[in-house]
Design an enzyme around this catalytic site. Structure first.
Site, PDB file in Angstrom:
ATOM      1  CB  CYS A 308      -2.865   4.637  -0.091  1.00 34.66           C
ATOM      2  SG  CYS A 308      -2.072   6.013   0.743  1.00 34.66           S
ATOM      3  CB  ALA A 310      -0.800   0.461  -5.800  1.00 34.84           C
ATOM      4  N   PRO A 311      -2.684  -2.125  -5.024  1.00 37.84           N
ATOM      5  CG  PRO A 311      -2.953  -4.451  -5.059  1.00 37.84           C
ATOM      6  CD  PRO A 311      -2.734  -3.304  -4.128  1.00 37.84           C
ATOM      7  N   GLY A 312      -5.014  -1.567  -6.401  1.00 34.48           N
ATOM      8  CA  GLY A 312      -6.236  -1.147  -7.077  1.00 34.48           C
ATOM      9  C   GLY A 312      -7.486  -1.944  -6.753  1.00 34.48           C
ATOM     10  N   GLY A 313      -7.448  -2.776  -5.719  1.00 38.80           N
ATOM     11  CA  GLY A 313      -8.622  -3.589  -5.376  1.00 38.80           C
ATOM     12  C   GLY A 313      -9.838  -2.716  -5.060  1.00 38.80           C
ATOM     13  CE  LYS A 314      -9.547  -1.825   0.957  1.00 32.19           C
ATOM     14  NZ  LYS A 314      -8.210  -2.413   0.657  1.00 32.19           N
ATOM     15  CG  ASP A 353       0.394   3.239  -4.139  1.00 35.72           C
ATOM     16  OD1 ASP A 353      -0.499   2.807  -3.399  1.00 35.72           O
ATOM     17  OD2 ASP A 353       1.603   2.928  -4.001  1.00 35.72           O
ATOM     18  CG  ASP A 391       5.265  11.065  -0.113  1.00 35.15           C
ATOM     19  OD1 ASP A 391       4.285  10.700   0.565  1.00 35.15           O
ATOM     20  OD2 ASP A 391       6.386  11.314   0.384  1.00 35.15           O
ATOM     21  CB  CYS A 469      -5.583  -4.384   6.521  1.00 27.83           C
ATOM     22  SG  CYS A 469      -3.959  -4.152   5.831  1.00 27.83           S
TER      23      CYS A 469
HETATM   24  C1  LIG Z   1      -3.214  -0.807   2.077  1.00 25.76           C
HETATM   25  S1  LIG Z   1      -2.337  -0.529   0.641  1.00 25.76           S
HETATM   26  C2  LIG Z   1      -3.552   0.011  -0.489  1.00 25.76           C
HETATM   27  C3  LIG Z   1      -4.379  -1.097  -1.061  1.00 25.76           C
HETATM   28  C4  LIG Z   1      -5.297  -0.601  -2.147  1.00 25.76           C
HETATM   29  N1  LIG Z   1      -6.123   0.492  -1.698  1.00 25.76           N
HETATM   30  C5  LIG Z   1      -6.171  -1.703  -2.656  1.00 25.76           C
HETATM   31  O1  LIG Z   1      -7.330  -1.816  -2.227  1.00 25.76           O
HETATM   32  O2  LIG Z   1      -5.727  -2.481  -3.508  1.00 25.76           O
HETATM   33  C6  LIG Z   1      -1.508   0.938   1.000  1.00 25.76           C
HETATM   34  C7  LIG Z   1      -0.803   1.575  -0.179  1.00 25.76           C
HETATM   35  O3  LIG Z   1      -0.216   2.781   0.284  1.00 25.76           O
HETATM   36  C8  LIG Z   1       0.915   3.025  -0.516  1.00 25.76           C
HETATM   37  N2  LIG Z   1       1.706   4.036   0.190  1.00 25.76           N
HETATM   38  C9  LIG Z   1       2.519   3.895   1.255  1.00 25.76           C
HETATM   39  N3  LIG Z   1       3.046   5.081   1.601  1.00 25.76           N
HETATM   40  C10 LIG Z   1       2.538   5.991   0.735  1.00 25.76           C
HETATM   41  C11 LIG Z   1       2.724   7.389   0.559  1.00 25.76           C
HETATM   42  N4  LIG Z   1       3.512   8.098   1.362  1.00 25.76           N
HETATM   43  N5  LIG Z   1       2.066   7.992  -0.450  1.00 25.76           N
HETATM   44  C12 LIG Z   1       1.257   7.296  -1.281  1.00 25.76           C
HETATM   45  N6  LIG Z   1       1.052   5.977  -1.168  1.00 25.76           N
HETATM   46  C13 LIG Z   1       1.687   5.331  -0.164  1.00 25.76           C
HETATM   47  C14 LIG Z   1       1.576   1.675  -0.662  1.00 25.76           C
HETATM   48  O4  LIG Z   1       2.413   1.648  -1.791  1.00 25.76           O
HETATM   49  C15 LIG Z   1       0.346   0.773  -0.787  1.00 25.76           C
HETATM   50  O5  LIG Z   1       0.083   0.511  -2.132  1.00 25.76           O
END
Ligand SMILES: C[S@@+](CC[C@H](N)C(=O)[O-])C[C@H]1O[C@@H](n2cnc3c(N)ncnc32)[C@H](O)[C@@H]1O
Length: 532
Positions: A308, A310-314, A353, A391, A469
């Protein structure tokens, strides 16, 4: 006029709980009128279900530079103190006030008097004028009377407001269940401003050198060092210790004031969020080291997944580690060891994502950090990056290819799961308005579905780092307990007492945003897949 104060859960802050995206543009988002009018309208839009991150820029962009700071402070402080102000308001009026617009306006007035030290006459007069501009002049007498009452003895009312938490009651109740010992400090911590942390791009410079550059720009920052220890069962070194260094700024600073920010030397990232990439990277190296001693075969192609992303920090952090020339890189070979071979000859990194607009932000981030595919190729790192909009509850690697084998392909998976984001309320105080109690159950189900779909795609011996988080046990330790009960091939890798962050749980560690100098409320659990 609407008669309730309950917010829709739609369009909750982007990166988190499930939501439906059918939210209509709010009529409150028409940005004209005085600063207070615009802030009130923005708060009404948030109560309509819009996230702070979607309405903040339109608000600030609509204002002259000189007004932006006040508008930002007024909006964010009102959100941070929202529920406490609402409770105070209920004690101030002779009759219940139901109109959302009137309540919101009074709360904006109260914040000025109790938290922002705006002069009484300005706070009262301008707020009453705002009420007239928003066309509910019928309530100006009431607004005026309540604000005057508070202005007579602000310290008494501030004390009253500060006494309890500023959370919806259902969330405060759940936190009491989960964290009774830490409850008071935690609920107070959640109303504070979070510190600003930087991650330094280790492929370019060191934390120490960047701290000096900041001093040069008259920006004070402390180095924060987090230590992580975990036991890897089949590694020659049983306890792995790793150090993660970042910078905590003494004051929140605009990114364009940070030296070389646009060139990608540093990124804004919470300190506890900076743990994810080093932990999964170190676990991956432990796997490869174990295999290396088994087979002596290092001509290998490694495949890893950021589930998961986006936005790509990790993701960017992981790529920085993989691209650096120090011992955190899989391609690194000790200079003085002619026999040594790198742990990997080629690495494929898939990032998925399910939100296309957020995927665009991955590309923006990677561009700034010089980590796009072309950059990686130029640096001859042999890293192939594939970003997919999909997904994670259903996506299967290679499903669309004719030769798909359904064999597990990943050596390591980082699952930074969608969650209620209750651990980042300090940074996104709108969460305490947008979330509903039902979101917890719905989010936990989504997390379980993602775990269930990804786990079979992890190779035996591979690692999955589960991150949220959230500070709610249902999404964290209880989610993990449930997972291992249903997956006999999942072994928990224990974090050791060497960790100077978080609280040990029966599975994983939980960080709580209690201390004003520490990072956000992240949860980490590391699992390894045993042989099938
Ligand atoms: C906690 S954020 C991720 C932050 C990211 N890892 C970062 O460090 O920038 C969770 C992400 O899960 C994505 N998400 C939610 N449901 C999802 C799904 N069913 N499949 C894929 N991605 C999903 C959201 O769009 C969101 O970008």
């Amino acid at each position: 006029m609407r008669q309730t104060n309950s917010a829709s859960k739609n369009n909750a802050p982007r990166n988190n709980a499930p939501r439906n995206n059918k939210l209509k543009p709010s009529s409150h988002l028409i940005m004209n009128g005085s600063v207070r009018v615009r802030v009130i309208r923005t708060l009404l839009a948030i109560q309509d279900g819009h996230s702070l991150s979607s309405v903040l820029d339109p608000l600030l962009n609509s204002l002259h530079d000189g007004d932006k700071g006040f508008a930002h402070a007024l909006l964010l402080t009102t959100l941070r103190q929202w529920h406490a102000l609402a409770r105070l308001l209920d004690t101030l009026a002779d009759n219940p006030i139901d109109e959302v617009e009137v309540r919101t306006t009074i709360q904006v007035g109260l914040v000025q008097l109790l938290y922002l030290e705006v002069a009484d006459h300005a706070a009262i007069h301008e707020t009453v004028e705002a009420a007239k501009e928003i066309e509910f002049a019928h309530a100006t007498g009431l607004i005026n009377a309540i604000l005057r009452k508070v202005a007579k003895n602000p310290s008494k009312f501030r004390k009253k407001c500060d006494k309890k938490h500023s959370l919806p009651n259902w969330l405060a109740y759940q936190l009491k269940q989960d964290w009774s010992e830490q409850y008071d400090a935690l609920t107070q911590g959640l109303r504070q401003v979070a510190p600003m942390f930087l991650r330094v791009n280790s492929a370019v410079t060191s934390v120490e050198d960047y701290q000096q550059s900041l001093y040069g720009a008259e920006i004070d920052a402390d180095i924060v060092e987090l230590t992580t220890g975990f036991n890897v069962a089949n590694s020659s070194e049983t306890t792995t210790i790793l150090s993660t260094k970042g910078l905590r700024l003494h004051q929140t600073t605009a990114v364009n004031a940070l030296p070389h920010f646009s060139e990608g030397i540093a990124s804004v990232q919470d300190m506890h969020a900076q743990l994810a990439a080093p932990i999964i990277n170190k676990a991956l190296m432990a796997k490869l080291n174990a295999e290396k001693s088994d087979t002596e075969n290092t001509n290998n192609e490694i495949h890893i997944l950021d589930a998961c992303a986006a936005p790509g920090g990790k993701l960017a952090h992981w790529l920085e580690l993989l691209s650096s020339n120090d011992s955190s890189s899989l391609f690194h070979v000790k200079q003085d060891d002619a026999e040594a071979k790198p742990l990997a000859s080629k690495l494929k990194l898939t990032a998925i994502d399910n939100e296309a607009p957020r995927i665009e932000r991955i590309y923006d981030n990677l561009q700034r950090l010089n980590l796009k595919q072309q950059d990686l190729e130029q640096a001859e790192k042999n890293i192939a990056l594939n970003v997919v909009c999909a997904d994670a509850t259903r996506w299967q690697h290679g499903k669309n290819k004719k030769a798909a084998t359904n064999e597990p392909v990943f050596d390591a998976i980082l699952l930074d799961s969608p969650c209620t984001a209750t651990g980042v309320i300090r940074r996104h105080p709108d969460i305490s308005i947008l979330r509903t109690e039902e979101d917890i159950e719905q989010t936990a189900l989504l997390q379980a579905d993602i775990l269930h779909n990804l786990w079979p795609q992890l190779k035996a011996g591979g690692y999955l780092l589960y991150v949220t988080c959230s500070i709610l046990k249902q999404e964290n330790v209880e989610q993990m307990q449930d997972f291992i009960t249903h997956h006999n091939d999942a072994a928990v890798i224990e974090f050791t007492e060497a960790c100077n962050w978080g609280i040990a749980q029966t599975i994983g560690r939980q960080c709580l945003p209690i201390d004003s100098e520490s990072g956000d409320g992240f949860y980490y659990a590391l699992l390894q897949k045993t042989a099938e």
